[in-house]
Design an enzyme around this catalytic site. Structure first.
Site, PDB file in Angstrom:
ATOM      1  N   ASP A   1     -12.304   6.835   3.900  1.00 49.40           N
ATOM      2  CA  ASP A   1     -11.066   6.646   4.665  1.00 49.40           C
ATOM      3  C   ASP A   1     -10.609   5.184   4.644  1.00 49.40           C
ATOM      4  O   ASP A   1      -9.477   4.887   5.028  1.00 49.40           O
ATOM      5  CB  ASP A   1     -11.276   7.115   6.114  1.00 49.40           C
ATOM      6  CG  ASP A   1      -9.973   7.351   6.853  1.00 49.40           C
ATOM      7  OD1 ASP A   1      -8.917   7.349   6.192  1.00 49.40           O
ATOM      8  OD2 ASP A   1     -10.012   7.533   8.083  1.00 49.40           O
TER       9      ASP A   1
ATOM     10  N   LYS B   1       0.860  -1.197   0.000  1.00 50.81           N
ATOM     11  CA  LYS B   1       0.000   0.000   0.000  1.00 50.81           C
ATOM     12  C   LYS B   1       0.890   1.238   0.000  1.00 50.81           C
ATOM     13  O   LYS B   1       1.745   1.402   0.866  1.00 50.81           O
ATOM     14  CB  LYS B   1      -0.907  -0.009   1.246  1.00 50.81           C
ATOM     15  CG  LYS B   1      -1.680   1.299   1.457  1.00 50.81           C
ATOM     16  CD  LYS B   1      -2.654   1.233   2.636  1.00 50.81           C
ATOM     17  CE  LYS B   1      -3.239   2.601   2.969  1.00 50.81           C
ATOM     18  NZ  LYS B   1      -4.171   2.592   4.120  1.00 50.81           N
TER      19      LYS B   1
ATOM     20  N   GLU C   1      -9.537   3.552   2.253  1.00 47.80           N
ATOM     21  CA  GLU C   1      -9.085   3.683   0.858  1.00 47.80           C
ATOM     22  C   GLU C   1      -7.979   2.703   0.489  1.00 47.80           C
ATOM     23  O   GLU C   1      -7.812   2.357  -0.668  1.00 47.80           O
ATOM     24  CB  GLU C   1      -8.604   5.130   0.602  1.00 47.80           C
ATOM     25  CG  GLU C   1      -7.167   5.441   1.002  1.00 47.80           C
ATOM     26  CD  GLU C   1      -6.856   5.226   2.479  1.00 47.80           C
ATOM     27  OE1 GLU C   1      -7.786   5.343   3.295  1.00 47.80           O
ATOM     28  OE2 GLU C   1      -5.701   4.922   2.819  1.00 47.80           O
TER      29      GLU C   1
ATOM     30  N   ARG D   1      -7.625  -0.461   1.022  1.00 49.99           N
ATOM     31  CA  ARG D   1      -8.136  -1.711   0.445  1.00 49.99           C
ATOM     32  C   ARG D   1      -8.612  -1.501  -1.002  1.00 49.99           C
ATOM     33  O   ARG D   1      -8.585  -2.434  -1.796  1.00 49.99           O
ATOM     34  CB  ARG D   1      -9.259  -2.265   1.336  1.00 49.99           C
ATOM     35  CG  ARG D   1     -10.429  -1.347   1.508  1.00 49.99           C
ATOM     36  CD  ARG D   1     -11.277  -1.683   2.726  1.00 49.99           C
ATOM     37  NE  ARG D   1     -10.592  -1.378   3.988  1.00 49.99           N
ATOM     38  CZ  ARG D   1     -11.080  -1.628   5.189  1.00 49.99           C
ATOM     39  NH1 ARG D   1     -12.265  -2.184   5.319  1.00 49.99           N
ATOM     40  NH2 ARG D   1     -10.417  -1.316   6.280  1.00 49.99           N
TER      41      ARG D   1
ATOM     42  N   LYS E   1     -10.341  12.647   8.269  1.00 47.73           N
ATOM     43  CA  LYS E   1      -9.782  12.278   9.574  1.00 47.73           C
ATOM     44  C   LYS E   1      -9.919  13.474  10.511  1.00 47.73           C
ATOM     45  O   LYS E   1      -9.640  14.599  10.119  1.00 47.73           O
ATOM     46  CB  LYS E   1      -8.312  11.877   9.423  1.00 47.73           C
ATOM     47  CG  LYS E   1      -8.138  10.524   8.735  1.00 47.73           C
ATOM     48  CD  LYS E   1      -6.722  10.044   8.787  1.00 47.73           C
ATOM     49  CE  LYS E   1      -6.560   8.720   8.078  1.00 47.73           C
ATOM     50  NZ  LYS E   1      -7.198   7.599   8.776  1.00 47.73           N
TER      51      LYS E   1
ATOM     52  N   ASP F   1       1.533   6.408   5.558  1.00 44.72           N
ATOM     53  CA  ASP F   1       0.582   5.475   4.941  1.00 44.72           C
ATOM     54  C   ASP F   1       1.141   4.872   3.636  1.00 44.72           C
ATOM     55  O   ASP F   1       0.486   4.051   3.005  1.00 44.72           O
ATOM     56  CB  ASP F   1      -0.743   6.211   4.677  1.00 44.72           C
ATOM     57  CG  ASP F   1      -1.949   5.297   4.886  1.00 44.72           C
ATOM     58  OD1 ASP F   1      -1.801   4.258   5.557  1.00 44.72           O
ATOM     59  OD2 ASP F   1      -3.032   5.616   4.353  1.00 44.72           O
TER      60      ASP F   1
HETATM   61  N1  BES Z   1      -4.305   4.592   6.866  1.00 47.66           N
HETATM   62  C1  BES Z   1      -5.391   4.258   7.691  1.00 47.66           C
HETATM   63  C2  BES Z   1      -5.019   3.241   8.776  1.00 47.66           C
HETATM   64  C3  BES Z   1      -4.104   3.736   9.853  1.00 47.66           C
HETATM   65  C4  BES Z   1      -4.633   4.266  11.014  1.00 47.66           C
HETATM   66  C5  BES Z   1      -2.745   3.605   9.730  1.00 47.66           C
HETATM   67  C6  BES Z   1      -3.781   4.677  12.020  1.00 47.66           C
HETATM   68  C7  BES Z   1      -1.890   4.028  10.737  1.00 47.66           C
HETATM   69  C8  BES Z   1      -2.403   4.556  11.885  1.00 47.66           C
HETATM   70  C9  BES Z   1      -6.528   3.656   6.877  1.00 47.66           C
HETATM   71  O1  BES Z   1      -6.627   4.110   5.584  1.00 47.66           O
HETATM   72  C10 BES Z   1      -7.793   4.018   7.579  1.00 47.66           C
HETATM   73  O2  BES Z   1      -8.088   5.161   7.686  1.00 47.66           O
HETATM   74  N2  BES Z   1      -8.502   3.005   8.052  1.00 47.66           N
HETATM   75  C11 BES Z   1      -9.715   3.178   8.743  1.00 47.66           C
HETATM   76  C12 BES Z   1     -10.662   2.140   8.243  1.00 47.66           C
HETATM   77  C13 BES Z   1     -12.084   2.365   8.631  1.00 47.66           C
HETATM   78  C14 BES Z   1     -12.627   3.619   8.029  1.00 47.66           C
HETATM   79  C15 BES Z   1     -12.881   1.167   8.173  1.00 47.66           C
HETATM   80  C16 BES Z   1      -9.470   2.976  10.238  1.00 47.66           C
HETATM   81  O3  BES Z   1      -8.690   2.109  10.597  1.00 47.66           O
HETATM   82  O4  BES Z   1     -10.038   3.712  11.033  1.00 47.66           O
HETATM   83 ZN    ZN Z   2      -7.763   5.912   5.402  1.00 52.43          ZN
HETATM   84 ZN    ZN Z   3      -4.816   4.751   4.677  1.00 53.70          ZN
END
Ligand code: BES
Ligand code: ZN
Ligand code: ZN
Length: 501
Positions: free
Chosen positions: A331, A249, A333, A335, A261, A272
């Protein structure tokens, strides 16, 4: 910080004598000038990193408790060693081998861990200090050797690996106003030129033509358009070599998009892109060590931004394999870009196994913290290899379940699937379940969620910032296939050998 550390000897090399807390010295060291005094120096207890100079040509350096001698401790020892040698203005050093602890059980591992620590501990990103900072830039070069052949082999391997880890850390740490998707592509191209890797970059227009709705939609709202970066290490005799694909990713920034966010949750989202950076670091180490394994790196690179043409919750998008998805959260994204990268890998690359690395969910951080990655794998052999690679590299993993029931969590009423389930639970598993819709049945595949380990605050070796997690794990994994390549080739050849006499 030394500008470079390499293998080699030079006259006047400082002899480095590692000493455990029991303060027992190998008898051969007793004749070294100044050692008898240094071991008795007031306050020297052999604690980890404690230093006692023995004349001007040798130092005793504490290794701590022999019973606790393990690679993570030796890396810290190496980090301290580099700092001490730098302060001494040393240009060369020779690492002696203690008679107990890990060094005596596995001298190569000892050398490797010390060398890794020497490069990984002092590293920090360069180039962003301005006129208001007075910090000395890295300078001087150090040559390191050992009288023990196995320690020397370990040192050479440790330096090779750690340089690739630091390369990944450099990519990870580069700020998002510099490191956009095209910058990642140009870095990958430069790496390919240097290491004679095959390189291909699928740009925005081509991604659209190929039906990569995940990559296109996530990256569309940024002025820096997304791309799919593909590098390939093709060893000699590639036709028979095992073929691995590493998918990383590469979100050069994740604002969350319209599902923005909040509460400063955006800070740190330059990391990321860590999955892609680790994959580039791994292929670098694999190519440099000329591993007889074919490895393809696939990096979906995009920036998740808010704009008039950004995708939005409620959109329905479709991927390269024809699966459709109702976007429930912009968010989630990672996946979406990985979905197309996995389709592309299964359909076009057709490897023997796929491992993806992704900072995919905050949920994995809540579940497992920062000492291990969470991973998903339903293939017994790949699971065994990943566990082995994690043991050998020290990059720990913990397996989580991925069942048919979890795939059910991702069903949509309007499209095939949603990108974030209606239920709050099992977020890391939801991510893996989503990705499973894009991997061809029967393809050995592992998804490693590295959100908790890709960067750290106050890590015992890395300090704060990028860790390069995944470079060593993937390298060790590839090495496990290299062993298979060598043994199966040797096995295959023997019956055809002409018989003598
Ligand atoms: N990049 C984030 C995941 C992340 C969170 C990485 C904290 C490092 C530290 C990912 O894209 C994300 O925002 N995931 C969401 C998914 C949710 C919306 C289903 C999450 O984990 O809150
Ligand atoms: Zn995200
Ligand atoms: Zn992300």
């Amino acid at each position: 910080m030394f500008k470079s550390i390499s293998i080699g000897s030079a006259s006047g090399a400082i002899r480095v004598l590692p000493v455990f807390k029991d303060l027992v010295l190998p008898s051969a060291w007793r004749s070294i000038s100044g050692v008898a005094e240094a071991i008795k120096a007031p306050g020297f207890k052999g604690d980890l990193g404690e230093v006692s100079p023995a004349g001007s040509k040798a130092i005793l350096l504490g290794l701590g408790d022999a019973a606790k001698s393990k690679p993570s401790v030796l890396r810290r020892f190496g980090s301290r060693l580099a700092a001490v040698l730098e302060r001494m203005g040393a240009g060369a050093a020779s690492l002696e081998i203690p008679t107990t602890g890990l060094a005596s059980r596995d001298p190569k591992e000892f050398g490797r861990a010390v060398a890794e620590g020497m490069l990984l501990g002092p590293w920090r990103i360069e180039g962003y200090d301005g006129k208001a900072t007075e910090r000395t830039a890295p300078s001087g070069s150090l040559r390191i050797t050992s009288p023990d052949r196995l320690v020397l082999e370990g040192l050479a391997d440790g330096l090779l690996v750690a340089e690739s880890v630091n390369y990944a850390r450099f990519l990870q740490s580069t700020p998002p106003n510099v490191a956009h998707p095209q910058w990642m592509a140009s870095q990958a191209r430069a790496l390919a030129r240097r290491l004679r890797l095959k390189a291909r970059v699928i740009d925005f227009a081509e991604a659209r033509r190929l039906g990569m709705g995940g990559l296109v939609n996530v990256g569309m709202g940024s002025t820096q358009k997304p791309c799919l970066i593909i590098l390939e290490h093709v060893p000699r005799g590639a036709a028979k070599a095992p073929h691995l694909a590493f998918v990383g990713k590469t979100l050069t920034y994740d604002t969350g998009g319209y599902s923005l966010k909040v509460n400063n949750g955006m800070k740190g989202m330059k990391f990321d892109k860590s999955g892609g950076c680790a994959v580039l670091g791994a292929i670098r180490a694999i190519a440099e060590s000329r591993l007889p394994v074919r490895v393809t790196a696939v990096l979906p690179a995009a920036e998740n931004m808010v704009a008039g043409d950004s995708f939005r919750p409620d959109d329905v998008i479709s991927f390269m394999n024809g699966v459709t998805c109702e976007v429930t959260n912009t968010d989630a994204e990672g996946r979406l870009v990985l979905a197309d990268a996995l389709c592309f890998t299964c359909e076009r690359i057709k490897p023997d196994a796929i491992v993806d690395l992704a900072t995919l969910t905050g949920g994995v951080v809540v579940a497992l913290g920062s000492h291990c990655a969470g991973y998903f794998c339903e293939d017994a052999e790949l699971t065994r290899r990943i566990e082995g690679a994690a043991d050998r590299s020290g990059e720990k993993v913990w397996r989580l379940p991925l069942w048919e029931e979890h795939r059910g969590l991702m069903r949509s009423r309007i499209a095939d699937i949603v990108n974030s389930g209606a239920k709050r639970g099992a977020h890391p598993i939801q991510g893996a379940a989503f990705l499973s819709f894009f991997v061809k049945p029967g393809m050995p595949w592992a998804h490693v969620d590295i959100a908790g380990v890709s960067d750290d605050e106050g890590h015992e070796l890395f300090g704060s910032g990028a860790t390069g997690y995944g470079v060593r794990l993937l390298l060790e994994l590839a090495r496990s296939y290299a062993d298979r390549a060598v043994t199966s080739r040797a096995r295959g050849r023997s019956p055809q050998r002409p018989r003598r006499g």
